[in-house]
Design a protein around this motif. Structure first.
Motif, PDB file in Angstrom:
ATOM      1  N   SER A 248       0.819  -1.214   0.075  1.00  0.00           N
ATOM      2  CA  SER A 248       0.020  -0.120  -0.230  1.00  0.00           C
ATOM      3  C   SER A 248       0.975   1.221  -0.027  1.00  0.00           C
ATOM      4  CB  SER A 248      -0.826  -0.046   1.120  1.00  0.00           C
ATOM      5  OG  SER A 248      -1.830  -1.148   0.985  1.00  0.00           O
ATOM      6  N   TYR A 249       1.972   1.251   0.789  1.00  0.00           N
ATOM      7  CA  TYR A 249       3.032   2.266   1.059  1.00  0.00           C
ATOM      8  C   TYR A 249       3.498   2.651  -0.662  1.00  0.00           C
ATOM      9  CZ  TYR A 249       6.561   5.521   2.368  1.00  0.00           C
ATOM     10  OH  TYR A 249       7.368   6.634   2.445  1.00  0.00           O
ATOM     11  N   TYR A 250       3.811   1.518  -1.143  1.00  0.00           N
ATOM     12  CA  TYR A 250       4.343   1.731  -2.425  1.00  0.00           C
ATOM     13  C   TYR A 250       3.560   2.305  -3.306  1.00  0.00           C
ATOM     14  CZ  TYR A 250       5.811  -0.044  -7.152  1.00  0.00           C
ATOM     15  OH  TYR A 250       5.829  -0.073  -8.667  1.00  0.00           O
ATOM     16  N   GLU A 251       2.187   1.829  -3.498  1.00  0.00           N
ATOM     17  CA  GLU A 251       1.436   2.469  -4.397  1.00  0.00           C
ATOM     18  C   GLU A 251       1.240   3.888  -4.294  1.00  0.00           C
ATOM     19  OE1 GLU A 251      -3.183   1.214  -5.982  1.00  0.00           O
ATOM     20  OE2 GLU A 251      -1.713  -0.201  -5.492  1.00  0.00           O
ATOM     21  N   CYS A 252       1.030   4.201  -2.979  1.00  0.00           N
ATOM     22  CA  CYS A 252       0.844   5.541  -2.567  1.00  0.00           C
ATOM     23  C   CYS A 252       2.008   6.670  -2.801  1.00  0.00           C
ATOM     24  CB  CYS A 252       0.431   5.747  -1.105  1.00  0.00           C
ATOM     25  SG  CYS A 252      -1.015   4.988  -0.444  1.00  0.00           S
TER      26      CYS A 252
ATOM     27  N   GLN B 233      19.984   9.494   6.982  1.00  0.00           N
ATOM     28  CA  GLN B 233      18.800   9.121   6.034  1.00  0.00           C
ATOM     29  C   GLN B 233      18.690   7.620   5.888  1.00  0.00           C
ATOM     30  OE1 GLN B 233      16.974  11.952   5.652  1.00  0.00           O
ATOM     31  NE2 GLN B 233      18.249  12.876   6.761  1.00  0.00           N
ATOM     32  N   LEU B 234      19.199   6.921   6.565  1.00  0.00           N
ATOM     33  CA  LEU B 234      19.329   5.157   6.181  1.00  0.00           C
ATOM     34  C   LEU B 234      17.972   4.506   6.568  1.00  0.00           C
ATOM     35  CD1 LEU B 234      20.817   2.905   5.315  1.00  0.00           C
ATOM     36  CD2 LEU B 234      21.557   2.514   7.572  1.00  0.00           C
ATOM     37  N   ILE B 235      17.313   4.954   7.554  1.00  0.00           N
ATOM     38  CA  ILE B 235      16.079   4.252   8.236  1.00  0.00           C
ATOM     39  C   ILE B 235      14.881   5.181   7.929  1.00  0.00           C
ATOM     40  CG2 ILE B 235      15.317   2.855  10.043  1.00  0.00           C
ATOM     41  CD1 ILE B 235      17.848   2.109  11.048  1.00  0.00           C
ATOM     42  N   THR B 236      13.849   4.771   7.163  1.00  0.00           N
ATOM     43  CA  THR B 236      12.510   5.144   7.440  1.00  0.00           C
ATOM     44  C   THR B 236      11.640   4.229   7.861  1.00  0.00           C
ATOM     45  OG1 THR B 236      13.232   6.946   5.716  1.00  0.00           O
ATOM     46  CG2 THR B 236      10.825   6.549   6.164  1.00  0.00           C
ATOM     47  N   LEU B 237      10.817   4.644   9.107  1.00  0.00           N
ATOM     48  CA  LEU B 237       9.833   3.919   9.416  1.00  0.00           C
ATOM     49  C   LEU B 237       8.275   4.464   9.153  1.00  0.00           C
ATOM     50  CD1 LEU B 237      10.923   2.983  12.903  1.00  0.00           C
ATOM     51  CD2 LEU B 237      11.030   1.783  10.935  1.00  0.00           C
ATOM     52  N   VAL B 238       7.490   3.409   8.350  1.00  0.00           N
ATOM     53  CA  VAL B 238       6.146   3.762   7.858  1.00  0.00           C
ATOM     54  C   VAL B 238       5.117   2.852   8.367  1.00  0.00           C
ATOM     55  CG1 VAL B 238       7.120   4.599   5.719  1.00  0.00           C
ATOM     56  CG2 VAL B 238       6.446   2.186   5.696  1.00  0.00           C
ATOM     57  N   VAL B 239       5.392   2.738   9.801  1.00  0.00           N
ATOM     58  CA  VAL B 239       4.644   1.769  10.502  1.00  0.00           C
ATOM     59  C   VAL B 239       3.079   2.164  10.959  1.00  0.00           C
ATOM     60  CG1 VAL B 239       6.648   0.786  11.770  1.00  0.00           C
ATOM     61  CG2 VAL B 239       5.506   2.584  12.660  1.00  0.00           C
ATOM     62  N   ASP B 240       2.373   1.664  11.600  1.00  0.00           N
ATOM     63  CA  ASP B 240       1.069   2.017  11.801  1.00  0.00           C
ATOM     64  C   ASP B 240       1.025   3.133  12.413  1.00  0.00           C
ATOM     65  OD1 ASP B 240       0.307  -0.183  10.474  1.00  0.00           O
ATOM     66  OD2 ASP B 240      -0.694  -1.419  12.328  1.00  0.00           O
ATOM     67  N   ASN B 241       0.130   4.118  12.504  1.00  0.00           N
ATOM     68  CA  ASN B 241      -0.105   5.448  13.320  1.00  0.00           C
ATOM     69  C   ASN B 241      -0.949   5.032  14.471  1.00  0.00           C
ATOM     70  OD1 ASN B 241       0.044   7.743  14.314  1.00  0.00           O
ATOM     71  ND2 ASN B 241      -0.623   8.897  12.587  1.00  0.00           N
ATOM     72  N   ASP B 242      -0.135   4.401  15.495  1.00  0.00           N
ATOM     73  CA  ASP B 242      -1.005   3.951  16.592  1.00  0.00           C
ATOM     74  C   ASP B 242       0.065   4.046  17.809  1.00  0.00           C
ATOM     75  OD1 ASP B 242       0.651   1.721  16.171  1.00  0.00           O
ATOM     76  OD2 ASP B 242      -1.349   0.368  15.953  1.00  0.00           O
TER      77      ASP B 242
ATOM     78  N   ASP C 249      -3.230   2.542   9.299  1.00  0.00           N
ATOM     79  CA  ASP C 249      -2.241   1.949   8.472  1.00  0.00           C
ATOM     80  C   ASP C 249      -2.106   2.493   7.026  1.00  0.00           C
ATOM     81  OD1 ASP C 249      -3.894   0.150   7.257  1.00  0.00           O
ATOM     82  OD2 ASP C 249      -4.144  -0.906   8.892  1.00  0.00           O
ATOM     83  N   TRP C 250      -1.230   1.978   6.419  1.00  0.00           N
ATOM     84  CA  TRP C 250      -0.943   2.559   4.837  1.00  0.00           C
ATOM     85  C   TRP C 250      -2.265   1.798   4.168  1.00  0.00           C
ATOM     86  CZ3 TRP C 250       0.554   6.789   3.314  1.00  0.00           C
ATOM     87  CH2 TRP C 250       1.521   7.399   3.942  1.00  0.00           C
ATOM     88  N   ASN C 251      -2.644   0.742   4.604  1.00  0.00           N
ATOM     89  CA  ASN C 251      -3.519   0.176   3.544  1.00  0.00           C
ATOM     90  C   ASN C 251      -5.042   0.981   3.553  1.00  0.00           C
ATOM     91  OD1 ASN C 251      -6.064  -2.444   3.269  1.00  0.00           O
ATOM     92  ND2 ASN C 251      -4.434  -1.846   1.703  1.00  0.00           N
ATOM     93  N   GLU C 252      -5.163   1.329   4.978  1.00  0.00           N
ATOM     94  CA  GLU C 252      -6.216   2.261   5.338  1.00  0.00           C
ATOM     95  C   GLU C 252      -6.318   3.462   4.600  1.00  0.00           C
ATOM     96  OE1 GLU C 252      -7.531   0.493   9.789  1.00  0.00           O
ATOM     97  OE2 GLU C 252      -6.474   2.233   9.450  1.00  0.00           O
ATOM     98  N   GLU C 253      -5.199   4.100   4.525  1.00  0.00           N
ATOM     99  CA  GLU C 253      -5.016   5.412   3.918  1.00  0.00           C
ATOM    100  C   GLU C 253      -5.223   4.978   2.314  1.00  0.00           C
ATOM    101  OE1 GLU C 253      -3.677   9.383   2.910  1.00  0.00           O
ATOM    102  OE2 GLU C 253      -5.011   8.392   4.477  1.00  0.00           O
ATOM    103  N   LEU C 254      -4.578   4.108   1.949  1.00  0.00           N
ATOM    104  CA  LEU C 254      -4.703   3.665   0.475  1.00  0.00           C
ATOM    105  C   LEU C 254      -6.521   3.733   0.097  1.00  0.00           C
ATOM    106  CD1 LEU C 254      -3.665   2.937  -2.410  1.00  0.00           C
ATOM    107  CD2 LEU C 254      -3.543   0.626  -1.861  1.00  0.00           C
TER     108      LEU C 254
END
Length: 363
Positions: free
Chosen positions: A213-217, A283-292, A324-329
């Motif tokens: 989902s993150y990839y698609e967004c 800038q090595l690590i980016t976290l796109v985890v759930d917003n909870d 989460d990113w699927n909900e956002e998509l």
């Protein structure tokens, strides 16, 4: 003279008793902390793992964690204490055995990913072409059902694990309605990963579907990056991929091949403490985890430890306080575009109606 190896043989079960930590015996080699059922102690390796927090280690790490003391203080405590030595067996990571029957037809899996998860054919095909997706048949207790298989591969391209997502709804069998399971024997450090270009940074999501989902967004802005699903909140997955990326840059995987995969988080901490790697790779690590709470706490903990973690969280759902990113998509795809609004505007005009905005203003 006492040595570090001798210290590490001090019985972790007896140490737990000395610290006043109640344990429940599950088998001849397995104990569980009474207050935390995800906290397990393995007497055959004299180690522990707290699964819900992705923390593991030897008896020294155990004392540091539960007594809240430094490494030096833990050594002193173990040295002075009257603890018997535990015969320790070397921890051997068995090869992953993929035993799931696969279907030649991916139709049901594709339909689920498109209609329920709102992923596009382009996204599904991108991950499918890399060999990360399959449709399989899960069988348990005389029950068989189709599942989407998300495959984990290591730095040599070997299959080392898989997670399963049920396609059919079975609310009588599963709390969430559908099966969600990691296959037994999976090596949890690898995760599902997708390289875009020549990776120079790492992006970590909680699940394979959130990763897709993150990839698609964000696919238009992603370049020279490796996207990774942790299948939870696992520092060990971050550790593995940090070391993997450094090995790829050097063109030498010998260190990664030989290191103890059960101590990946310790290696990551050692890199932070004793090298400048994270200073030169801010800038090595980016976290796109759930917003909870769990996701935000995971980020905060890594940042407190000194890791230069970036974050890209989905917008917060104001109704239940998490997203989460699927909900956002799904939200983005269901939200009407400007073109849709204009079409509706002119359609209302052509039928003699005024748009709701004008009515609201007049009122």
């Amino acid at each position: 003279m006492i040595t570090l190896e001798t210290i590490k043989k001090k019985s972790i079960v007896d140490v737990a008793g000395a610290l006043g930590i109640p344990l429940k015996r599950l088998s001849s080699t397995l104990y569980e902390q009474v207050e935390h059922d995800s906290f397990k102690i393995f007497t055959n390796t004299n180690t522990f793992k707290w699964f819900s927090r992705d923390i593991q280690g030897d008896v020294i790490d155990f004392v540091q964690l539960l007594a809240g003391v430094s490494f030096k203080e833990a050594i002193h405590f173990l040295d002075k204490g009257d603890f018997p030595e535990q015969e320790v067996q070397a921890l051997k990571l068995e090869p992953f055995r993929y035993y799931l029957p696969e279907s030649k037809d991916f139709g049901s899996a594709r339909t689920y990913l498109k209609t329920i998860r709102h992923l596009s054919d382009e996204t599904i095909n991108t991950f499918g072409r890399q060999g990360f997706l399959a449709q399989g048949q899960w069988q348990s207790d005389n029950h068989t059902e189709p599942v989407v298989v998300f495959k984990s591969k290591d730095h040599h391209g070997r299959l080392v694990g898989a997670s399963l997502q049920g396609i059919e709804e079975h609310p009588d069998r599963y709390k969430r309605g559908r099966l969600k399971k990691i296959m037994k024997g999976s090596h949890g450090y690898a995760g599902v990963s997708l390289a875009i270009g020549k990776p120079k940074r790492l992006v970590f999501a909680e699940s394979a579907i959130d990763l897709m989902s993150y990839y698609e967004c964000h696919k238009e802005e992603l370049s020279d990056v490796r996207l990774v699903s942790m299948e939870g909140l696992k520092k060990s997955v971050i550790a593995y991929h940090v070391i993997r990326l450094a090995s790829e840059e050097k063109g030498d995987f010998s260190f990664l091949d030989e290191l103890d995969k059960g101590r990946l988080t310790n290696y990551l901490d050692m890199i932070l403490r004793s090298t400048t790697h994270f200073q030169t790779h801010e800038q090595l690590i980016t976290l796109v985890v759930d917003n909870d709470k769990a996701g935000r706490d995971f980020i905060a903990k890594l940042q407190e430890q000194g890791f230069p973690v970036q974050k890209d969280l989905p917008p917060l759902d104001i109704f239940d306080g998490k997203s989460d990113w699927n909900e956002e998509l799904i939200r983005q795809k269901q939200e009407p575009s400007l073109d849709d609004w204009l079409c509706q505007f002119y359609e209302e005009r052509s039928h003699g109606f005024r748009p709701s905005q004008e009515l609201a203003l007049e009122l």
